[in-house]
Design an enzyme around this catalytic site. Structure first.
Site, mmCIF file in Angstrom:
data_model
loop_
_atom_site.group_PDB
_atom_site.id
_atom_site.type_symbol
_atom_site.label_atom_id
_atom_site.label_comp_id
_atom_site.label_asym_id
_atom_site.label_seq_id
_atom_site.Cartn_x
_atom_site.Cartn_y
_atom_site.Cartn_z
ATOM 1 N N THR A 13 0.835 -1.215 0.000
ATOM 2 C CA THR A 13 0.000 0.000 0.000
ATOM 3 C C THR A 13 0.865 1.259 0.000
ATOM 4 O OG1 THR A 13 -1.609 -1.252 1.260
ATOM 5 C CG2 THR A 13 -1.902 1.122 1.215
ATOM 6 N N ASP A 201 0.939 -1.262 18.924
ATOM 7 C CA ASP A 201 1.252 -0.384 17.790
ATOM 8 C C ASP A 201 1.515 1.036 18.316
ATOM 9 O OD1 ASP A 201 1.149 0.314 14.767
ATOM 10 O OD2 ASP A 201 -0.283 1.686 15.690
ATOM 11 N N LYS A 205 5.229 3.378 18.609
ATOM 12 C CA LYS A 205 5.371 4.793 18.227
ATOM 13 C C LYS A 205 5.817 5.621 19.440
ATOM 14 C CE LYS A 205 1.765 3.961 14.810
ATOM 15 N NZ LYS A 205 0.323 3.948 14.570
HETATM 16 N N1 HSE Z 1 -2.809 0.282 12.311
HETATM 17 C C1 HSE Z 1 -2.306 1.575 12.697
HETATM 18 C C2 HSE Z 1 -3.462 2.458 13.120
HETATM 19 C C3 HSE Z 1 -1.518 2.249 11.619
HETATM 20 O O1 HSE Z 1 -4.597 2.012 13.139
HETATM 21 O O2 HSE Z 1 -3.223 3.615 13.468
HETATM 22 C C4 HSE Z 1 -0.170 1.640 11.449
HETATM 23 O O3 HSE Z 1 0.622 1.874 12.566
#
Ligand code: HSE
Length: 429
Positions: A13, A201, A205
């Site tokens: 993507t 996730d 970050k």
């Molecule tokens: N899956 C993540 C989100 C994006 O929903 O923000 C990729 O880090």
């Protein structure tokens, strides 16, 4: 105009978005950068697969090593996904003296220390704007825009999928499984949404942001993480009655002793706080610097176009670095901070939902345990409605160290009048 050769590893993507927009906005980008960014070679797992973009067949290869070996390629873009192969690719690229652009948050969070050590050793930069908050230019802002500031705090919504789920649970009184199903149907959740809903996730970050803000690499074992999966429609409703929205918030901040807090978990955010009105798939970050004060960033944290925007900005920076030399900004360790505050010592207010038998003296037993740990209650509601033979009891707790609060909750859980596992959430402070 001088041509800078780009090797693109991955045409999923984001890779396809980068290829498409580098061509679509070619003239604008060249005018602004003063250099032509030319994709020379693309590595993919299956060169014969039909895709949404159609690069000339002769520049597509099944071997990523060819990108590193090609002398006409100056900058490598890693958009492969996964950890092991991207790690090998990046280390080999740095060894070859080629700048790397990546959006791979999991790789940086888990192996950033080694990668940046190698980059520093080789004097080659790594750019990773796309790894945090998709299209929001937060990495450049922290690294460059706020270079003169001590970062006092960052409070951020960093996962679009979980924010979408929580928003739908709030707007439509949905339960978690139904809202997750809807996020999947809408194409927001990843094929495997585990890292979205378990908080990791966002934690990847947050690790990158904390490391950048405080100049030492924060390990995955130093961040406290909880996901949104246990949140119920009742929690959303009770929080609403108490004046809060529930959001998955990453908190990164330092205290007077220069110890660093990093934690990600569902958090009660006062309705009047700016993060409370960030809904749907959007991300937002509030960054407070000692000079600049409060700043706010808002935008799309995922998706082809926002992420592509960040990758192209990194490519432009990498091209300028390559063309002009100069200091390679990546991650700069400085040792002014250097330690994380253990989560047990981090203080916060809390939301505690208990399922208790409906009889006199229950609140007194709970309050007595909290009191014995010097923990104060700021409000209590006992909403109507039964859960089997029990009723909900919801307390908002004054600021207390997490360790003390956790111990008290374990003791409360063992009371005979408490019928289910307590729900403990943090309140934004
Ligand atoms: N899956 C993540 C989100 C994006 O929903 O923000 C990729 O880090």
């Amino acid at each position: 105009m001088e041509r800078i050769g780009i090797g693109l590893a991955g045409l999923g993507t984001v890779g396809a978005g980068v290829y498409k927009h580098l061509i679509q906005n070619r003239v604008l980008i060249s005018e602004r950068v003063g250099l032509e960014l030319a994709v020379r070679r693309i590595a993919v797992r299956n060169p014969d697969m039909v895709r949404t973009v159609h690069p000339p067949r002769e520049i597509v290869t099944g071997r990523w090593e060819e990108l590193i070996e090609d002398p006409a390629i100056n900058i490598l873009v890693e958009l492969m996904g996964g950890i092991d192969t991207p790690y090998q690719f990046m280390m080999r690229a740095l060894d070859a003296g080629k700048a790397v652009v990546t959006g791979n948050k999991a790789l940086l969070a888990e192996r950033g220390f080694e990668i940046f050590e190698k980059a520093a050793d080789k004097g080659v930069p790594i750019f990773f704007e796309a790894a945090v908050a998709g299209g929001i230019p937060i990495i450049k802002s922290i690294r460059e825009g706020f270079i003169g500031n001590h970062i006092e705090s960052i409070h951020a919504i960093l996962n679009g999928t979980s924010n979408y789920i929580l928003s739908r649970m709030t707007e439509e009184s949905m339960d978690f499984p139904e809202a997750l199903r809807e996020a999947q149907e809408q194409g927001y959740a990843e094929a495997d949404p585990t890292l979205d809903v378990n908080g990791w996730d966002a934690a990847h970050k947050a690790i990158i942001l904390a490391s950048l803000a405080y100049g030492f690499w924060v390990g995955t074992s130093q961040i406290h993480v909880a996901g949104i999966d246990p949140i119920t429609a009742s929690d959303i409703r009770f929080a609403d009655r108490l004046g809060y929205r529930i959001k998955l918030v990453a908190t990164i901040r330092t205290n007077r002793d220069s110890l660093v807090e990093a934690h990600v978990h569902p958090t009660l955010v006062p309705k009047q706080h700016v993060l409370a009105s960030v809904n749907g798939v959007f991300n937002a970050l509030m960054v407070r610097g000692d000079i600049v004060g409060d700043t706010l960033f808002y935008g799309r944290g995922a998706g082809q176009d926002p992420t592509t925007s960040s990758v192209i900005s990194d490519l432009a920076q990498a091209a300028i670095w390559y063309d002009s030399g100069g200091k390679a900004f990546g991650f700069t360790p400085h040792g002014l901070y250097g330690k994380c505050l253990p989560i047990e010592r981090v203080s916060s207010g809390y939301y505690l939902r208990l399922s208790v038998v409906d009889e006199p003296g229950v609140l007194a037993q709970v309050a007595s345990i909290l009191g014995s740990h010097q923990i104060g209650i700021s409000s209590v509601i006992q909403p109507e409605g039964h859960e089997g033979d029990a009723v909900p009891l919801v307390l908002i707790i004054h600021d207390a160290p997490f360790g003390k609060m956790w111990t008290a909750v374990q003791r409360i859980q063992s009371l005979a009048c408490v019928k289910a596992s307590p729900m403990l959430l943090w309140v934004l402070s």
